[in-house]
Design a protein around this motif. Sequence first.
Motif, PDB file in Angstrom:
ATOM      1  N   ASP C  18      28.140 -99.187  53.153  1.00 27.93           N
ATOM      2  CA  ASP C  18      27.192-100.065  52.472  1.00 27.93           C
ATOM      3  C   ASP C  18      27.389-100.000  50.960  1.00 27.93           C
ATOM      4  O   ASP C  18      27.670 -98.934  50.410  1.00 27.93           O
ATOM      5  N   LEU C  21      22.481 -99.733  49.243  1.00 28.65           N
ATOM      6  CA  LEU C  21      22.315 -98.478  49.977  1.00 28.65           C
ATOM      7  C   LEU C  21      20.952 -98.304  50.644  1.00 28.65           C
ATOM      8  O   LEU C  21      19.949 -98.875  50.213  1.00 28.65           O
ATOM      9  N   SER C  22      20.947 -97.473  51.671  1.00 27.82           N
ATOM     10  CA  SER C  22      19.706 -97.060  52.315  1.00 27.82           C
ATOM     11  C   SER C  22      18.809 -96.369  51.295  1.00 27.82           C
ATOM     12  O   SER C  22      19.283 -95.834  50.292  1.00 27.82           O
ATOM     13  N   GLY C  23      17.518 -96.384  51.603  1.00 25.01           N
ATOM     14  CA  GLY C  23      16.573 -95.735  50.698  1.00 25.01           C
ATOM     15  C   GLY C  23      15.967 -96.728  49.721  1.00 25.01           C
ATOM     16  O   GLY C  23      15.157 -96.363  48.875  1.00 25.01           O
ATOM     17  N   HIS C  24      16.377 -98.011  49.818  1.00 27.34           N
ATOM     18  CA  HIS C  24      15.722 -99.039  49.004  1.00 27.34           C
ATOM     19  C   HIS C  24      14.310 -99.232  49.550  1.00 27.34           C
ATOM     20  O   HIS C  24      14.003 -98.839  50.661  1.00 27.34           O
ATOM     21  N   SER C  67      19.951 -98.054  44.383  1.00 28.68           N
ATOM     22  CA  SER C  67      20.491 -98.387  45.707  1.00 28.68           C
ATOM     23  C   SER C  67      21.771 -99.193  45.599  1.00 28.68           C
ATOM     24  O   SER C  67      22.157 -99.876  46.535  1.00 28.68           O
ATOM     25  N   TRP C  68      22.440 -99.111  44.443  1.00 28.77           N
ATOM     26  CA  TRP C  68      23.615 -99.957  44.245  1.00 28.77           C
ATOM     27  C   TRP C  68      24.875 -99.127  44.042  1.00 28.77           C
ATOM     28  O   TRP C  68      24.971 -98.365  43.086  1.00 28.77           O
TER      29      TRP C  68
END
Lengths: 93, 410, 321
Positions: C18, C21-24, C67-68
């Motif tokens: 990804d 990212l996860s956690g957004h 998240s990038w």
Amino acid sequence: MSSKEKTWKEISIAGVPPKSSIGFMTGDWKTYMPVRDLEKCTTCLTCVMFCPEGAIKWRPEMGKIEFDFSFCKGCGICANECPTKAITMKMPE
Amino acid sequence: MTQKVKQEIVAMNGDEAVAFAVKQCDVDVVAAYPITPQTIIVEKFSEYVANGEVQTEFVCTESEHSALTACLAASVTGARTFTASASAGLALMHEMLFVTSGSRAPVVMAVANRALSSPLNIHGDHSDSMAERDSGWIHIYVENAQEAYDSIVQAFKIAEDVGVSLPIIVGLDGFTISHTLERVDVLSEDAIKKFVGERQFPMVLTHEGKTVPFKLDPENPMTMGPNALPNYYFEFKRQQEEGMRNALKKIQEVNSEYAKISGRSYGNGLIDAYKLDDAEIAIVCIGSTAGTLKVIVDQLREEGVKAGVLRLRTFRPLPSEELRNALKNIKVVAVMDKSMSPGGLGAAVFNEVRNALYDLKQRPIMVNYIFGLGGRDSSPRDLRRIFEDLAKIAKTGLVEKQVHYLGLRE
Amino acid sequence: MTTQEWKFTAKDIASKPDLFLSGHRACAGCGPAAALRLIMKATRGPTIVTQATGCMEIVGSIYPYSSWAVPWLHTAFENAAANASGIDAALKAMRKKGKVKQEHIDIIAIAGDGGTYDIGLQALSGAVERGHDFLFVLYDNEGYMNTGIQRSSSTPIGAATTTTPAGSVNPGKLEKKKPITEIMLAHEMEYVATATPYYWKDMMTKARKGLEVEGPAFLHVFAPCPRGWRSEPAKTMEYSKLSVESCVFPIWEAVNGKRQLSTPSKLIALAPQKKKPVKAYLEGQGRFRHLFTPQNQHVLDGIQLATDERWQRLLQKCESA
């Protein structure tokens, strides 16, 4: 303010974030969690594609799909879209 | 020891002098939108682009808001950037002025200072940039076309200093400086390039755990312009204040370094004091008015009047200590403002200077003269009258009126 | 535009890491987040992303988290395209001077409907006219969801929002949705397309095509918002699908102005009996709940009629191309 938070001298300028959100667990947001029936799962990857969280991972080396509950917000898209109805949303015990 | 280098004499107006300086500073991106009286700057620069004299990407945007946005984005991508604006255009940029300084993008902007609507007026005063006092930009105001050229060159070196990393407004009086042909001594392109140097970048820690130069680079991804909630926003604002404090030193340094190669300096870079040492009365002003005031001071001195002038060159960061030292022994000080703060106690420059002097045990008496709004001309006779007022106050100790409107029909 | 077709399977995409990212912190069941995650997997190499203020900007950049996994810039609400212009100009200038290592860097500007249809339209139009090389991705969830579900010029007729509430006189928003893609097509862009994440392969192919264009490209992604639409989070992809099946949001692409229906919409054009009534799409969305009452039947009828007419016009445009 908690003592963990840094002073203006300790942080980079302009708000450049020093942490990846991979360290920010959103898994505790959920009410229901997806539960899989592995017998019904055909690893079509529909759930992997549609998960807004990237919480459903395809592990090519194992040929398996893994759910990462530390990010799953329990939206239920995976259960709703699963073509073989292999996923159901359940209240965690 | 750097040697003074050979210079060429050119006849240019202030706008052309700015464009010429930008051409010599190896600027990567210029993004601008035409607005009188700044227009000549970008027109002139477009000619350099059209003739292949620069390697700059010139982006002719559809608005001032986008002009500054494009400069900010280009700057954080690693480019040296320049824009120009004035009046309504600067007001439209207002939002992005704060974003640019908060993003620590060292954009250099020439502002050909001009009145704000309404009524619509395209002539010179300082309403536009005074309204941006708190936008986090360094403000330098010049006295003539020569200083406009010199200050643009200096501005890149100041803004891009890693300890500063803040954008700069170089203010030149609309029409009075922007459109008046003057003699300008210019250095060679090589000398200027060498003086300004390559762009420098502060180091930042990214979310990938790397400490890398602050720019958008696919090799070292970083996130710029995030949301900082109440737990961190304040800290970033304090960092900007530190950039300003560093600028106070850097502006002086650059002023003297530049003097070595050009032979020209502007006071200490922050304030330009003229015959203040033994003065009893003095006028504080910014911009081109100082030129006329110096001539009047010379006349008054011949007549035995102990008059002086302080030109505030750097308005942000405010050189408070220098102001205190320069004005502490003056009996009466008039501060001139080419803008208004309706309902306030005098206008911006008066407020700032008076504030700086408050901590002196013995303070000068201070009065404010608002003048020149919307391009209203102030003659040498009008300005001389201010000194006469000050002499009267010095004698009697009486202030009849604290805020005056010079040249207004009453 | 290069003609080399990008071929990929679900496994290829699932195996790619990804970049969003996860956690957004997007809401559960967020359509725009699902779409962006996939679009970021359609990138072809070094990429810089810039975003307008909005849901997707906020959720991925709350300090001290990001998240990038790509360089990312946010400056304000109305200027995603101006950001892209500045980045593009900087890369061009710096490349000329040998200050950029990469042979090519793609630029993606992302904005919601507010940052595209309304406050961002001027900067977008300007950047497209100047021909900057970037892909503009509009994630359209038909309202200002981040600020509390206010109407935008993308909100459709009849939808209840916090500034167009359904009252005893007004049945939600009274005005129709602005035809943004027609406006973008009128700029004579090389590539304009519509997509929605249920048809993920189609959407990703279009994102890649948009990136391959040397110049501006526009991708309109229709992305259900459970919070703003008052719909079940689990049904986000279902509404994404129904929007196409009911012809509320047909998917197509236009290369150099030549418009072609994409397969899911083409199948409906070929077999009109497969076209679903708009009711199937509208019901279940809380923002349209008030329409399912006798006194608002005429609004529902009007929506069906307008949808049919728009679909017919689109078919003509595709044929004439």
